[in-house]
Enzyme design. Structure first.
Site, PDB file in Angstrom:
ATOM      1  N   HIS A 213       0.833  -1.204   0.000  1.00  8.16           N
ATOM      2  CA  HIS A 213       0.000   0.000   0.000  1.00  8.16           C
ATOM      3  C   HIS A 213       0.867   1.254   0.000  1.00  8.16           C
ATOM      4  O   HIS A 213       0.606   2.211  -0.736  1.00  8.16           O
ATOM      5  CB  HIS A 213      -0.915  -0.009   1.222  1.00  8.16           C
ATOM      6  CG  HIS A 213      -1.769   1.216   1.353  1.00  8.16           C
ATOM      7  ND1 HIS A 213      -3.043   1.300   0.821  1.00  8.16           N
ATOM      8  CD2 HIS A 213      -1.539   2.417   1.953  1.00  8.16           C
ATOM      9  CE1 HIS A 213      -3.548   2.499   1.085  1.00  8.16           C
ATOM     10  NE2 HIS A 213      -2.656   3.187   1.767  1.00  8.16           N
ATOM     11  N   GLU A 214       1.931   1.252   0.820  1.00  9.35           N
ATOM     12  CA  GLU A 214       2.807   2.420   0.878  1.00  9.35           C
ATOM     13  C   GLU A 214       3.601   2.575  -0.414  1.00  9.35           C
ATOM     14  O   GLU A 214       3.837   3.695  -0.882  1.00  9.35           O
ATOM     15  CB  GLU A 214       3.743   2.318   2.088  1.00  9.35           C
ATOM     16  CG  GLU A 214       3.032   2.269   3.430  1.00  9.35           C
ATOM     17  CD  GLU A 214       2.039   3.412   3.628  1.00  9.35           C
ATOM     18  OE1 GLU A 214       2.266   4.502   3.090  1.00  9.35           O
ATOM     19  OE2 GLU A 214       1.023   3.203   4.305  1.00  9.35           O
TER      20      GLU A 214
ATOM     21  N   HIS B 193       1.570   4.347  -2.950  1.00 11.52           N
ATOM     22  CA  HIS B 193       1.594   5.808  -2.837  1.00 11.52           C
ATOM     23  C   HIS B 193       2.815   6.377  -3.564  1.00 11.52           C
ATOM     24  O   HIS B 193       2.737   7.450  -4.177  1.00 11.52           O
ATOM     25  CB  HIS B 193       1.627   6.228  -1.369  1.00 11.52           C
ATOM     26  CG  HIS B 193       0.277   6.248  -0.715  1.00 11.52           C
ATOM     27  ND1 HIS B 193      -0.741   7.059  -1.147  1.00 11.52           N
ATOM     28  CD2 HIS B 193      -0.228   5.547   0.335  1.00 11.52           C
ATOM     29  CE1 HIS B 193      -1.816   6.866  -0.402  1.00 11.52           C
ATOM     30  NE2 HIS B 193      -1.530   5.956   0.503  1.00 11.52           N
TER      31      HIS B 193
END
Length: 199
Positions: free
Chosen positions: A132-133, A136
């Site tokens: 998820h990071e 980003h």
């Protein structure tokens, strides 16, 4: 990235306007000059050192592979799958489970996780959080670390939605071995956000 530049320009214009008004009101041109210098310095500092500021404020400590081999290998595997350079890895001594990505671009990126997150999650769950990071970073939203303070805003929700879609694609495309790289995201689009696609 244009949004970042736009915000910097708005900040510069706002501070310059305040400086001009104060300079006119008090009859002191030095106030306007100071305002311009101040806004330029703040813009440069926030752009070039935003990652260091975010990490310092959160008390993150940089680690190497020997400090946490499993975390390092998971991060390295996802970086390879995403086609991104290995970001610097940091651990925050905090019981709450959390993680964030920051940095002005993919070559100056950092990911930080809390000790609480490492203690509570198993390997599979940790892969999901780190993917998820990384999403980003792929979406160039690592710069906008301040999104944590505006979680109820529409841009934040869209960014999180897209990151979740990209994270799923990263995991499917190599980290967990299904070899689906380049496939269309299975996440349905939010009402005002077009569907995210894997890079």
């Amino acid at each position: 990235i244009w949004k970042t530049y736009a915000l910097m320009a708005v900040f510069l214009g706002f501070i310059a306007a305040l400086g001009w008004f104060a300079s006119y009101y008090y009859g002191n041109p030095g106030i306007f000059i100071f305002a311009i210098i101040f806004s330029v310095v703040m813009n440069i500092s926030s752009y070039w050192f935003s990652d260091k500021i975010a990490l310092a404020v959160s008390g993150a400590k940089k680690i190497e592979m020997k400090d946490n081999p499993e975390l390092w290998r998971i991060t390295e595997n996802i970086a390879i799958t995403a086609g991104l350079p290995m970001p610097s890895l940091h651990i925050i001594s905090d019981a709450s489970p959390n993680a964030f990505a920051t940095g002005r671009d993919k070559n100056h990126a950092a990911i930080a996780v809390t000790t609480g997150l490492l203690e509570r999650l198993d390997r599979s769950e940790l892969e999901g959080v780190l993917a998820h990071e990384f999403a980003h970073l792929l979406l160039h939203s690592g710069q906008r670390f301040a999104r944590r303070a505006t979680q109820d805003t529409k841009p934040y929700m869209q960014s999180e939605w897209q990151a979740n879609c990209f994270a799923g694609e990263l995991l499917d495309s190599g980290v967990r071995g299904s070899g689906r790289r380049g496939s269309t995201s299975r996440c349905p689009p939010p009402p005002s956000c077009s569907a995210a696609r894997a890079p």
